[in-house]
Design a protein around this motif. Sequence first.
Motif, PDB file in Angstrom:
ATOM      1  N   ALA A  41      38.602  57.361  54.219  1.00 57.85           N
ATOM      2  CA  ALA A  41      37.588  56.304  54.219  1.00 57.85           C
ATOM      3  C   ALA A  41      37.887  55.314  53.091  1.00 57.85           C
ATOM      4  O   ALA A  41      38.667  55.610  52.184  1.00 57.85           O
ATOM      5  CB  ALA A  41      36.212  56.930  54.002  1.00 57.85           C
ATOM      6  N   THR A  42      37.238  54.167  53.163  1.00 56.08           N
ATOM      7  CA  THR A  42      37.400  53.136  52.128  1.00 56.08           C
ATOM      8  C   THR A  42      36.025  52.806  51.556  1.00 56.08           C
ATOM      9  O   THR A  42      35.053  53.486  51.841  1.00 56.08           O
ATOM     10  CB  THR A  42      38.053  51.880  52.739  1.00 56.08           C
ATOM     11  OG1 THR A  42      37.314  51.550  53.912  1.00 56.08           O
ATOM     12  CG2 THR A  42      39.504  52.143  53.106  1.00 56.08           C
ATOM     13  N   GLY A  43      35.945  51.741  50.767  1.00 50.37           N
ATOM     14  CA  GLY A  43      34.672  51.366  50.130  1.00 50.37           C
ATOM     15  C   GLY A  43      34.615  51.932  48.727  1.00 50.37           C
ATOM     16  O   GLY A  43      35.568  52.561  48.256  1.00 50.37           O
ATOM     17  N   SER A  44      33.498  51.735  48.063  1.00 46.17           N
ATOM     18  CA  SER A  44      33.372  52.214  46.675  1.00 46.17           C
ATOM     19  C   SER A  44      33.322  53.730  46.619  1.00 46.17           C
ATOM     20  O   SER A  44      33.809  54.348  45.667  1.00 46.17           O
ATOM     21  CB  SER A  44      32.068  51.701  46.042  1.00 46.17           C
ATOM     22  OG  SER A  44      31.917  50.343  46.268  1.00 46.17           O
ATOM     23  N   GLY A  87      32.101  58.036  53.896  1.00 55.84           N
ATOM     24  CA  GLY A  87      31.003  57.479  53.109  1.00 55.84           C
ATOM     25  C   GLY A  87      29.855  57.246  54.066  1.00 55.84           C
ATOM     26  O   GLY A  87      29.931  57.567  55.259  1.00 55.84           O
ATOM     27  N   ILE A  88      28.776  56.685  53.571  1.00 56.02           N
ATOM     28  CA  ILE A  88      27.646  56.343  54.450  1.00 56.02           C
ATOM     29  C   ILE A  88      27.125  54.973  54.034  1.00 56.02           C
ATOM     30  O   ILE A  88      27.065  54.667  52.839  1.00 56.02           O
ATOM     31  CB  ILE A  88      26.538  57.427  54.375  1.00 56.02           C
ATOM     32  CG1 ILE A  88      25.418  57.153  55.395  1.00 56.02           C
ATOM     33  CG2 ILE A  88      25.982  57.570  52.980  1.00 56.02           C
ATOM     34  CD1 ILE A  88      24.420  58.317  55.548  1.00 56.02           C
ATOM     35  N   GLY A  89      26.806  54.144  55.011  1.00 52.22           N
ATOM     36  CA  GLY A  89      26.217  52.837  54.696  1.00 52.22           C
ATOM     37  C   GLY A  89      24.735  52.989  54.379  1.00 52.22           C
ATOM     38  O   GLY A  89      24.115  54.011  54.701  1.00 52.22           O
ATOM     39  N   GLY A 122      22.972  53.942  57.305  1.00 52.94           N
ATOM     40  CA  GLY A 122      23.319  55.218  57.940  1.00 52.94           C
ATOM     41  C   GLY A 122      24.638  55.194  58.701  1.00 52.94           C
ATOM     42  O   GLY A 122      25.007  56.186  59.340  1.00 52.94           O
ATOM     43  N   HIS A 123      25.380  54.080  58.612  1.00 52.81           N
ATOM     44  CA  HIS A 123      26.639  54.071  59.371  1.00 52.81           C
ATOM     45  C   HIS A 123      27.672  55.008  58.760  1.00 52.81           C
ATOM     46  O   HIS A 123      27.691  55.232  57.549  1.00 52.81           O
ATOM     47  CB  HIS A 123      27.199  52.656  59.561  1.00 52.81           C
ATOM     48  CG  HIS A 123      27.726  51.979  58.333  1.00 52.81           C
ATOM     49  ND1 HIS A 123      27.439  50.675  58.014  1.00 52.81           N
ATOM     50  CD2 HIS A 123      28.552  52.418  57.350  1.00 52.81           C
ATOM     51  CE1 HIS A 123      28.067  50.351  56.905  1.00 52.81           C
ATOM     52  NE2 HIS A 123      28.746  51.393  56.481  1.00 52.81           N
ATOM     53  N   ILE A 124      28.501  55.574  59.616  1.00 53.98           N
ATOM     54  CA  ILE A 124      29.704  56.297  59.177  1.00 53.98           C
ATOM     55  C   ILE A 124      30.873  55.631  59.886  1.00 53.98           C
ATOM     56  O   ILE A 124      30.747  55.222  61.044  1.00 53.98           O
ATOM     57  CB  ILE A 124      29.638  57.825  59.455  1.00 53.98           C
ATOM     58  CG1 ILE A 124      29.178  58.125  60.879  1.00 53.98           C
ATOM     59  CG2 ILE A 124      28.776  58.518  58.430  1.00 53.98           C
ATOM     60  CD1 ILE A 124      29.212  59.617  61.243  1.00 53.98           C
ATOM     61  N   ALA A 129      29.350  41.918  50.751  1.00 51.05           N
ATOM     62  CA  ALA A 129      29.597  40.584  50.189  1.00 51.05           C
ATOM     63  C   ALA A 129      30.186  40.700  48.784  1.00 51.05           C
ATOM     64  O   ALA A 129      30.968  39.854  48.356  1.00 51.05           O
ATOM     65  CB  ALA A 129      28.300  39.783  50.170  1.00 51.05           C
ATOM     66  N   ARG A 130      29.841  41.799  48.073  1.00 51.62           N
ATOM     67  CA  ARG A 130      30.341  41.957  46.701  1.00 51.62           C
ATOM     68  C   ARG A 130      31.866  42.023  46.656  1.00 51.62           C
ATOM     69  O   ARG A 130      32.473  41.673  45.646  1.00 51.62           O
ATOM     70  CB  ARG A 130      29.723  43.199  46.042  1.00 51.62           C
ATOM     71  CG  ARG A 130      30.157  44.535  46.614  1.00 51.62           C
ATOM     72  CD  ARG A 130      29.266  45.656  46.055  1.00 51.62           C
ATOM     73  NE  ARG A 130      29.790  47.001  46.272  1.00 51.62           N
ATOM     74  CZ  ARG A 130      29.668  47.671  47.422  1.00 51.62           C
ATOM     75  NH1 ARG A 130      29.101  47.098  48.478  1.00 51.62           N
ATOM     76  NH2 ARG A 130      30.151  48.894  47.521  1.00 51.62           N
ATOM     77  N   PHE A 131      32.492  42.436  47.733  1.00 49.62           N
ATOM     78  CA  PHE A 131      33.956  42.508  47.751  1.00 49.62           C
ATOM     79  C   PHE A 131      34.587  41.157  48.100  1.00 49.62           C
ATOM     80  O   PHE A 131      35.754  40.922  47.823  1.00 49.62           O
ATOM     81  CB  PHE A 131      34.432  43.528  48.795  1.00 49.62           C
ATOM     82  CG  PHE A 131      33.976  44.935  48.520  1.00 49.62           C
ATOM     83  CD1 PHE A 131      34.352  45.594  47.363  1.00 49.62           C
ATOM     84  CD2 PHE A 131      33.167  45.601  49.426  1.00 49.62           C
ATOM     85  CE1 PHE A 131      33.941  46.895  47.114  1.00 49.62           C
ATOM     86  CE2 PHE A 131      32.744  46.905  49.187  1.00 49.62           C
ATOM     87  CZ  PHE A 131      33.131  47.549  48.031  1.00 49.62           C
ATOM     88  N   PHE A 132      33.829  40.297  48.774  1.00 53.33           N
ATOM     89  CA  PHE A 132      34.410  39.059  49.316  1.00 53.33           C
ATOM     90  C   PHE A 132      33.901  37.796  48.620  1.00 53.33           C
ATOM     91  O   PHE A 132      34.329  36.711  48.956  1.00 53.33           O
ATOM     92  CB  PHE A 132      34.091  38.949  50.819  1.00 53.33           C
ATOM     93  CG  PHE A 132      34.881  39.898  51.670  1.00 53.33           C
ATOM     94  CD1 PHE A 132      36.089  39.507  52.236  1.00 53.33           C
ATOM     95  CD2 PHE A 132      34.432  41.190  51.887  1.00 53.33           C
ATOM     96  CE1 PHE A 132      36.819  40.389  53.021  1.00 53.33           C
ATOM     97  CE2 PHE A 132      35.160  42.076  52.668  1.00 53.33           C
ATOM     98  CZ  PHE A 132      36.353  41.674  53.239  1.00 53.33           C
TER      99      PHE A 132
HETATM  100  P1  PGA Z   1      30.442  52.000  50.037  1.00 52.69           P
HETATM  101  O1  PGA Z   1      30.292  51.881  51.602  1.00 52.69           O
HETATM  102  O2  PGA Z   1      31.252  53.210  49.800  1.00 52.69           O
HETATM  103  O3  PGA Z   1      31.161  50.758  49.595  1.00 52.69           O
HETATM  104  O4  PGA Z   1      29.056  52.100  49.498  1.00 52.69           O
HETATM  105  C1  PGA Z   1      30.055  53.025  52.346  1.00 52.69           C
HETATM  106  C2  PGA Z   1      30.154  52.686  53.811  1.00 52.69           C
HETATM  107  O5  PGA Z   1      29.895  51.531  54.174  1.00 52.69           O
HETATM  108  O6  PGA Z   1      30.481  53.585  54.598  1.00 52.69           O
END
Ligand code: PGA
Length: 256
Positions: free
Chosen positions: A35-38, A128-130, A133-135, A162-165
């Motif tokens: 997975a990606t993201g923070s 990760g999870i949004g 609730g997205h995976i 948006a914080r990344f872009f």
């Molecule tokens: P995040 O995003 O790790 O940047 O918080 C998680 C995700 O969107 O699955």
Amino acid sequence: MEIIIQATQQAANEVAARIVARLLHEKPNAVLGLATGSTPLGLYQALIGMNLDWSQVTTFNLDEYIGLPREHPQSYHSFMWENLFQHVNIAKENVHIPDGNAEDIPKFCAAYEDQIRTAGGIDLQVLGIGTDGHIGFNEPTSSLASRTRIKTLTQQTCKDNARFFGSEEAVPKHVITMGIGTIMEARQNLLLAFGDNKSSAIAEAVEGPITSINPASALQMHPLVKVCLDDPAASKLQRADYYRWVYDNKPAWQIF
Ligand code: PGA
């Protein structure tokens, strides 16, 4: 689901890293879903620090933005090489990340599913999870049987990313993502969440009904899921004390 709550993000990442490391020791040619993201950054740093042997490991990433050049700093290709792959001895040909510039997206998505099958399936999928609730990028109301496909991001996810872009407008609106059905076929899922802004999504996913409104809740139907949380992400769980009790009283052979 096994809910592992640690006081800090670092402690939760260390547990998660030990789970991945154990798999790579037991199965040096494991297939990892990444997975990606923070969220997974600390896990990847911990894994890099463990000097594991990645020479036989195969990886499949969950998702990628459509239309971003592969070299764009926010593409998930760039993310994965910068934050993990360039630091370990993985073979380039064993790395799979959806191609957001594929000419025929549906054809690419079907081929990605085939590649996962041909590799023997995913042994462990990192998630990760949004906040919604997205995976992967399976946004609310995604079919719980969905496969790798194109998705349109919600406005909430565009805001979150948006914080990344630099701005919300700059976030690509379309992505390729593995489906919930794809994720459910991984032999093991490892979901990480940190911070208070994930606490509602986690509470719904773990203790709420199974519903496509919170796609992560589908994991309740998966036989082997570990959820590594810091205290803030666990703060809305009604049975947090029970999960802590279970973890503190594990049989020795179950301790990571
Ligand atoms: P995040 O995003 O790790 O940047 O918080 C998680 C995700 O969107 O699955």
